[in-house]
Design a protein around this motif. Structure first.
Motif, mmCIF file in Angstrom:
data_model
loop_
_atom_site.group_PDB
_atom_site.id
_atom_site.type_symbol
_atom_site.label_atom_id
_atom_site.label_comp_id
_atom_site.label_asym_id
_atom_site.label_seq_id
_atom_site.Cartn_x
_atom_site.Cartn_y
_atom_site.Cartn_z
ATOM 1 N N PRO A 1 1.453 8.553 10.822
ATOM 2 C CA PRO A 1 1.294 8.659 9.369
ATOM 3 C C PRO A 1 0.193 7.730 8.898
ATOM 4 C CG PRO A 1 3.124 7.220 9.889
ATOM 5 C CD PRO A 1 2.610 7.747 11.203
ATOM 6 N N ARG A 2 -0.299 7.964 7.710
ATOM 7 C CA ARG A 2 -1.209 7.006 7.094
ATOM 8 C C ARG A 2 -0.410 6.093 6.187
ATOM 9 N NH1 ARG A 2 -5.612 10.641 4.296
ATOM 10 N NH2 ARG A 2 -5.997 8.696 3.202
ATOM 11 N N LEU A 3 -0.916 4.896 5.987
ATOM 12 C CA LEU A 3 -0.240 3.942 5.099
ATOM 13 C C LEU A 3 -0.909 3.964 3.729
ATOM 14 C CD1 LEU A 3 0.214 0.756 7.337
ATOM 15 C CD2 LEU A 3 1.857 2.569 6.873
ATOM 16 N N GLY A 4 -0.123 3.605 2.723
ATOM 17 C CA GLY A 4 -0.715 3.426 1.400
ATOM 18 C C GLY A 4 -0.969 4.726 0.668
ATOM 19 N N THR A 5 -0.616 5.835 1.287
ATOM 20 C CA THR A 5 -0.796 7.102 0.594
ATOM 21 C C THR A 5 0.509 7.457 -0.108
ATOM 22 O OG1 THR A 5 0.044 8.480 2.373
ATOM 23 C CG2 THR A 5 -2.280 7.862 2.483
ATOM 24 N N LEU B 1 5.090 9.540 4.018
ATOM 25 C CA LEU B 1 6.258 8.762 3.617
ATOM 26 C C LEU B 1 7.485 9.161 4.441
ATOM 27 C CD1 LEU B 1 5.734 8.721 -0.258
ATOM 28 C CD2 LEU B 1 5.359 6.849 1.352
ATOM 29 N N LEU C 1 7.211 7.602 7.880
ATOM 30 C CA LEU C 1 7.524 6.173 7.879
ATOM 31 C C LEU C 1 9.008 5.944 7.656
ATOM 32 C CD1 LEU C 1 4.430 5.025 5.848
ATOM 33 C CD2 LEU C 1 4.977 4.333 8.183
ATOM 34 N N MET D 1 -1.203 4.112 13.453
ATOM 35 C CA MET D 1 -2.163 4.575 12.444
ATOM 36 C C MET D 1 -3.462 3.776 12.474
ATOM 37 S SD MET D 1 0.421 2.612 11.296
ATOM 38 C CE MET D 1 1.661 3.537 10.412
#
Lengths: 513, 401, 538
Positions: free
Chosen positions: A138-142, A148, A151, A465
């Protein structure tokens, strides 16, 4: 015209090809060497003697991939499974480690109890990390649901371990094997052998944080060692056969010179011989530095991203020793049946740490950590009758050796054999042929920039990530049409195949829209 | 000879260095006040900021721009390098031409703005407000280019105002009147190469003169000798600040934060948010920030930088900006009373979708009259063009006054 | 029998902070201290004639300004004065100075690398981003991530939100920052070995890791997150030596009715029926209270001052495994005059500065290799400073006090205890190292106090001589500090509290653990909170 070009016929490239072909893509794999396999390859290094030239033990290959690609039906079988690890002692007081079980002259009940507990929680933590192996990070901060959810799933998997294990997971994942093993064990030989899990193939010492993480990665697919029949090349050949069956075209001896761009988008590749092949999607299983710096050129990237690639840590540090032997070597205190196991020369954590010290300063270890296999014990096909092959990973031997490998190689080889001879005193007399592959050789022969097993160092700042770097961690690169599928991508190296499959999945998902 | 020598072992004795024009500045600096601009002593005002300002609008003023950070980019890949660095198409800046440019991070946030001088075929000078060598070297990866920062080797004088062309003609720079805006030409000054560009930071007719730092005094003397009949005046940084606001030019550190210096990540700005969208050329392939800026173009920007015409005469420095419905939508970044436009002007940052030309806003101004503070919410209107934009700025050949 | 509302053990700066807040809240508090003097490792000692030594901690930056202000330490005599910059001396007779003036520093760096001088801006931007993030958690209790209590869930949510707010790119930077080695981290900015070495020192001070050990970038942060009057990353002196801080705190405590008992250490923390009842001192006296707050290290509190029967074996195992290995030593030196550092020539301005004797990452790392092998570094990293260049109160005019911080120094020599001979040999190693850079230095030495981890443990009570009361590694930070499940200052026995640097947010003269523990105690006692929380100055 093909839909997809895959650069590199290593196991990840082949897995990616197989999955894409299975889904109906027209796939062409371009392999620079005359046979597929990359670092999972079997080759003859002396007349009649064959060896897994780079990776030599199978312990990470994903079961799902084996099943989905029906590798067994494509000829993959094991010459030996569930090899034990022998923690080698110079006096012959070895310890046999098999899963959580340890046996040996000096093993106490307390050692066994500690091992049972250590193995329990490490396996459990490894399984949590292993759960990520088959997913696109996953990407963070999105704020996208997909990220989400991914995570949240990780969070839940950690949380559901319960208070006790969750606390330990959060406590030890970021630290080093030295401290963790010191907490649990008294037996120096045992600690030495176990600590190797955290540092093998990495630019880390036992006291370096991150090493627990590396140990968990090593155990993330169960942590059981096997030897494929016919060497590691058999794994690649089986995957290649599967890919071919699904319709992928595999072209060997087709080294790619550069990627072709149409304005801002990858449009194909040019081979060394000048031939141009066009495709909308190009997937590189080469390491990220080679992909972006050699094949694409950093000038075609935005500078911040190119700079991140430049600073990737990818110093290889493992050398590979191959010995052709005219008889089975006798290791002090080790019966013939035990010699077929994974023999580990790492008598204490301090020994391992001192071996590492040299690498920091661009020197090789005079007393290195050595992981030995004798595949010919299990597999008649790799050596003439009655003769044997010794294959050893030797650590540390940094790529960027200060004195230069040309000058150092001989001395290093002798030093390594001297160390092995402390455990198998008569070995020198049976050596027919010696081959030493320094990381520099590995870099050149297996076309891995830096000669690093994992393409880029396996570390928490280059994981998930952030592997290889943010902006390319979901297999798509910042250049449209260019994808990554090699060990430099999540979940990293070792003959696992997950990077190849995850990349294929990500490509299929994008192409579906 | 360059005046800044900090490679020597006694560098610590000097906390600041004289400009190559220092001897002349010192003679003329009636107020005897000095400020610092990076490594150099700089003059805030020689005698009176307002009078110096008017020299820039009425006759001609001379300002020392030596401390501007200068880089020389050359080599086979110089153009490709520049094109990947900045957002505009540098191929369109022909030899002998100058272009204004911004450059961004991968995230499309402005690192700095500056001017690109295409000195000779394939040789560029990038002149910037902030130090850039770190980012420029990071950018060099993969290009066959030579990059040097030559700030201290090149002295620069800005000669700005209606009589600037006349001054240069009298100085013997034959053909200077043919130089169009954003053009550059080389001249011979007593055997020394002098580069003159028709550029400036005042929004008026004006030139910038560049010479080897060793001949700075020669240049100064010749300019002042020629300018005597054209009411030439030395000009300090206070006057320049007024001129640039009036021209609607932005300043790094005042109207936007350079991305490499911004600790709070959301406090940076994209070119679109600074009203510099015209400098972004998506018709060329990869450049730093391209992907992010494309996305921004698609999804919209967070902020807009606007020029405000504010009622009344109270300078609006450090003020909040409100929408016509009294919602706090932004703040003033630069403000002044414009002596030439006779308007109360400001540059402001407002949240989108606010900021359309013609939009009415309110500016909350705190002002002091004989030590008593008061507050007013003044009406303001977003305007499109520079507050003061005389035709002589573009006229070629320029008039003599 | 007199009963106190609370007894605080150990008059170090955290104990005093804790006690002062409790006393200010109206509690009747007794402070017990084993030494004849208060201060713990925050002391000014008169050990030679008219000299005052800050013989443990020696500079001040981390002290939370919120605590400074709310305890009114200025009123009680504390004055913190910034000092001028730092300088790193190389073996080839050159140096890298860092001046207070930004442009002067840039020019100086440019002498060594033009590019690095500019990269410094990017470097500090990234460090400051991390500082801004971490600062808000210093004066907050860490949540327990395994807990389902509303308070922990809310705090976790808060933490998560603040983290998320950093934005995608900075989030990755943050994770990388916390997991990288300082050496790798610096490689992403700088090329000059001297510039890297100058920055790297902060990544290992007080730490049992090498500059190449992943996780050291965080330690650097621990040294950069302080400030003096809002100048982030700046350091200063407490006028009169570091003891001025504890003296002011002590005065504040006593002014609020607190009682300080020095000269006898705690023999035993008394427990009855699973509850704390008070303390028994080594002199035989007993004092009673339902609340006992220990400012001692974790091992000292639980392994030395408590009965193992009062504690769970699992908890004791964790305490025994608490990592608190010392890695530094110290020389405190009275000087007859100012030494002359050859490389500096007459750049005397730098004699005011923090002086580092190091010039490469490799030397720093090799110094660590010695520590791993169980001996002090033969080529040690030295961070020395002459407070008397700035502070006129600490030595006679013309004479000087020099504080010499040395790394690495192991808690044990090849597994055995330190001897006096070891200590002297260590002192000699350090003296010789300084003499190499400043010939004639040894002749100026009037008196020297050599402190190894042994002395630190014996005199100050810092177990194994670890200056942070426990290593600052991922497994011992935030909710893991000191041990998982006990990160909220509550001990395993009812009424027992912990307020030392073994607890979040860790060591350095910060006063945050003491303040945080006080806030928790007051909350537990349902008293109004008087302890500042969080960080509001942005």
């Amino acid at each position: 015209m093909t839909d997809t070009i895959i650069i590199g016929g290593g196991h990840n490239g082949l897995v990616c090809a197989a999955y894409l072909a299975k889904a109906g893509h027209k796939v062409t794999v371009l392999e620079a060497r005359d046979k597929v396999g990359g670092a999972a390859v079997t080759r003859e290094f002396a007349p009649g003697f064959k060896v897994s030239a780079c990776a030599h033990l199978l312990y990470l290959l994903d079961e799902g991939i084996q099943k989905e690609l029906a590798l067994a039906s494509h000829g993959l079988s094991m010459a030996a499974t569930d090899l034990a690890t022998m923690a080698m002692d110079e006096q012959g007081q070895h310890i046999r480690i098999s899963g959580a079980r340890i046996e040996g002259a000096n093993v106490t009940d307390a050692d066994q109890a500690a091992m049972t507990e250590y193995h329990r929680y490490m396996s459990r933590f490894a399984a949590v990390l292993g759960g990520l192996n088959n997913r696109v990070p996953p990407r963070l901060g999105t704020s996208t649901g997909k990220d989400l959810r991914s995570l949240a799933r990780l969070g839940w998997n950690i949380r559901k371990m319960g208070k006790h294990d969750m606390r330990d997971f959060l406590r030890i994942t970021g630290i080093n094997v030295y401290d963790v093993l010191q907490e649990e064990f008294d037996n120096e030989l045992l600690k030495g052998a176990l600590s190797v899990d955290g540092v093998l193939g990495s630019f880390l010492g036992t006291r370096s944080n991150n090493s627990v993480f590396c140990a968990l990665h090593r155990m993330s697919q169960g942590g059981r060692y096997s030897l494929p029949e016919g060497g590691m090349g058999a794994v690649s050949n089986a995957i290649a056969a599967a890919a071919t069956q699904y319709g992928a075209e595999i072209r060997t001896s087709s080294p790619v010179k550069r990627l072709l761009l149409d304005f801002d988008q990858v449009s194909g590749v040019e081979l060394e011989n000048g031939e141009q092949l066009m495709a909308k999607t190009v997937v590189s299983s080469a390491d990220p530095k080679t992909t972006f710096n050699q094949l694409l050129g950093p000038q075609h990237l935005e500078a911040g991203f190119a700079n991140k690639i430049k600073h990737l840590r990818s110093r290889g540090c493992v050398a590979k020793l191959h010995l052709a032997l005219d008889s089975l070597p006798v290791f002090t205190g080790l019966g013939e049946t035990q010699s077929g196991n994974r023999l580990l020369i790492a008598p204490s954590m301090n020994y391992v740490e001192r071996a590492f010290n040299h690498a920091k300063y661009g020197e090789y270890s005079e007393h290195p950590v050595i992981e030995i296999t004798l595949p010919s014990i299990h597999d008649d096909s790799v050596a003439p009758q009655g003769q044997h092959v010794l294959s050893a990973n030797v650590q540390w031997a940094p790529t960027d050796l200060k004195m230069g490998w040309a000058e150092a190689k001989h001395g290093f080889t002798e030093a390594v054999i001297d160390v092995i001879a402390r455990y198998a005193p008569d070995i020198r007399s049976s050596i027919l042929h010696t081959e030493m592959l320094t990381p520099e050789d590995i870099e050149q022969q297996f076309l891995i920039g830096g000669g690093h097993w994992h393409h880029v160092e396996l570390a928490m700042d280059q994981f998930l990530m952030m592997r290889p770097v943010p902006g390319a961690a979901q297999y798509a690169s910042p250049v449209d049409g260019l994808w990554l599928c090699g060990a430099g991508s999540h979940p990293g190296g070792g003959v696992m195949g997950c990077a190849g499959r995850n990349a294929a999945n990500a490509i299929l998902k994008t192409n579906r829209g | 000879m360059r005046t800044v020598r900090f490679d020597s072992r006694d560098h610590y004795r000097n906390k600041v260095y004289p400009s190559p024009f220092h001897s002349r500045q010192k003679e003329l600096n009636g107020l005897k006040e000095w400020s610092r601009w990076f490594d150099y002593l700089s003059v805030p005002a020689y005698t009176c900021p307002t009078m110096e300002y008017f020299s820039g609008r009425n006759t001609c003023g001379v300002f020392d721009i030596t401390p501007m950070v200068k880089h020389l980019v050359s080599g086979p890949d110089a153009l490709a390098y520049m094109n990947r660095l900045v957002t505009r198409d540098v191929a369109k800046i022909k030899p002998g031409r100058v272009g204004y440019a911004v450059w961004c991070t991968d995230e499309g946030q402005v690192i700095d703005d500056g001017t690109i001088f295409h000195l000779r075929e394939g040789v560029y000078r990038l002149c910037s407000q902030e130090h850039q060598i770190d980012w420029m070297m990071i950018n060099a990866n993969g290009f066959d280019v030579n990059i040097i920062e030559d700030t201290h080797d090149v002295a620069g004088l800005a000669l700005q105002g209606p009589t600037s062309c006349a001054t240069l003609k009298r100085m013997g720079l034959t053909g200077i009147e043919d130089l169009t805006p954003f053009g550059l030409r080389y001249f011979d000054l007593d055997g020394i190469e002098l580069m003159v560009s028709r550029t400036g930071y005042t929004g008026d007719l004006g030139y910038e003169l560049w010479i080897d730092a060793g001949y700075a005094e020669l240049l100064w003397d010749r300019v002042f000798a020629a300018g005597e009949l054209h009411q030439i005046q030395p000009m300090g940084s206070d006057a320049l600040e007024m001129l640039r606001i009036e021209a609607g030019f932005i300043l790094a550190g005042a109207d936007f934060m350079p991305a490499q210096h911004t600790v709070r990540p959301t406090h940076t700005r994209s070119p679109f948010e600074l009203g510099l969208g015209w400098l972004v050329d998506f018709k060329k392939p990869v450049f730093n920030g391209r992907r992010a800026l494309l996305a921004e173009k698609e999804n919209g920007s967070r902020y807009a930088l606007v020029k405000l015409d504010i009622e009344g005469n109270k300078p609006a420095d450090s003020s909040y900006v409100y929408s016509s419905t009294n919602k706090n939508i932004g703040w003033i970044t630069s403000a002044m009373w414009s002596p030439s436009a006779k308007k109360n002007i400001a540059l402001a940052t407002v949240e989108t979708p606010h900021g359309a030309v013609g939009e009415e806003m309110l500016v909350e101004i705190y002002y002091q009259r004989e030590l008593k503070w008061s507050r007013v919410k003044a009406k303001a209107r977003v305007v499109k063009d520079a507050f003061f934009d005389p035709p002589r700025r573009r006229q070629t050949p320029p008039a003599d006054w | 029998m007199k009963k106190y509302d609370a007894i605080v053990i150990g008059a170090g700066h955290n104990g005093l902070t804790n006690a002062a807040y409790l006393a200010k809240a109206g509690m009747n508090v007794l402070m017990v201290e084993k030494n004849e003097y208060i201060g713990g490792a925050t002391v000014s000692r008169n050990l030679h004639e008219d000299w005052i030594y800050s013989n443990c901690s020696y500079v001040c930056s981390l002290l939370r300004p919120e605590v400074y202000r709310s305890l009114d330490l200025a009123k009680y005599g504390l004055q913190v004065v910034p000092y001028g910059g730092s300088v790193t001396i190389s073996q080839n007779d050159d140096y890298l100075a860092s001046y207070v003036d930004h442009d002067a520093s840039r020019r100086e760096m440019q002498r060594h690398s033009h590019r690095d001088a500019d990269a410094e801006a990017r470097y500090w931007r990234d460090i400051m981003r991390q500082c801004r993030f971490i600062r808000q958690f210093l004066l907050r209790t860490a949540p327990d991530p395994t807990s389902f209590k509303p308070r922990d869930l809310l705090e976790m949510l808060h933490l998560g939100k603040e983290f998320w707010k950093l934005g995608e790119d900075v989030l990755y930077d943050t994770i990388r920052f916390y997991t990288m080695s300082i050496s790798d981290f610096l490689d992403e900015y700088f090329e000059s070995p001297l510039i890297k070495a100058a920055h790297a020192g902060s990544g290992i001070i007080g730490s049992a890791m090498g500059v190449m050990s992943p996780g050291t970038a965080y330690v650097l942060l621990h040294h950069a997150m302080g400030d003096v009057d809002g100048t982030a990353g700046a350091w200063g002196f407490a006028r009169g030596g570091m003891g001025a801080i504890s003296k002011a705190m002590g005065a504040c405590f006593e002014d609020n009715g607190g009682e300080i008992l020095t000269g006898s250490g705690v023999e035993q923390i008394m427990v009855k029926n699973g509850k704390v009842t008070g303390v028994a001192l080594e002199n035989g006296n007993e004092y009673h209270s339902d609340i006992v707050v220990s400012n001692m290290t974790l091992p000292r509190t639980f392994l030395e001052c408590m009965d193992a029967n009062d504690l769970q074996p699992e908890f004791l195992k964790r305490v025994r495994n608490f990592k608190i290995r010392g890695s530094s030593g110290k020389l405190n030196i009275a000087l007859d005059g100012l030494p002359k550092i050859t490389a500096l020539r007459d750049n005397q301005e730098m004699m005011h500065a923090d002086i580092h004797l190091i010039d490469s990452i490799e030397r720093l790392e090799r110094a660590y290799d010695d520590w791993k092998d169980g001996t002090w570094s033969k080529d040690p990293y030295i961070d020395m400073i002459i407070p008397t260049m700035t502070d006129p109160t600490m030595a006679p005019p013309g004479k000087h006090f020099m504080s010499v911080f040395v790394q690495y120094v192991p808690p044990k020599i090849h597994g055995r205890d330190w001897t006096d001979a070891d200590r002297d040999a260590f002192g000699e190693t350090v003296m010789n190292q300084i003499e190499n850079y400043a010939p004639g230095f040894k002749d100026l030495v009037l008196h020297a106090e050599v402190r190894t981890p042994r002395e630190l443990e014996d005199e100050v009570g810092l177990t194994e001589g670890n200056i942070f009361q426990g290593e600052l590694t991922m497994d011992q930070l935030m909710f893991n500090r000191p041990i998982p499940g006990y990160a909220q200052y509550r001990g395993p026995v009812k009424g027992l509290w912990m307020c030392g640097s073994s607890n979040h947010p860790g060591g350095g003269v910060m006063a945050a653990p003491g303040a945080n523990a006080a806030r928790e105690i007051l909350m537990d006692q349902r008293k109004p909170n008087n302890v500042p929380e969080g960080w509001i100055d942005d």
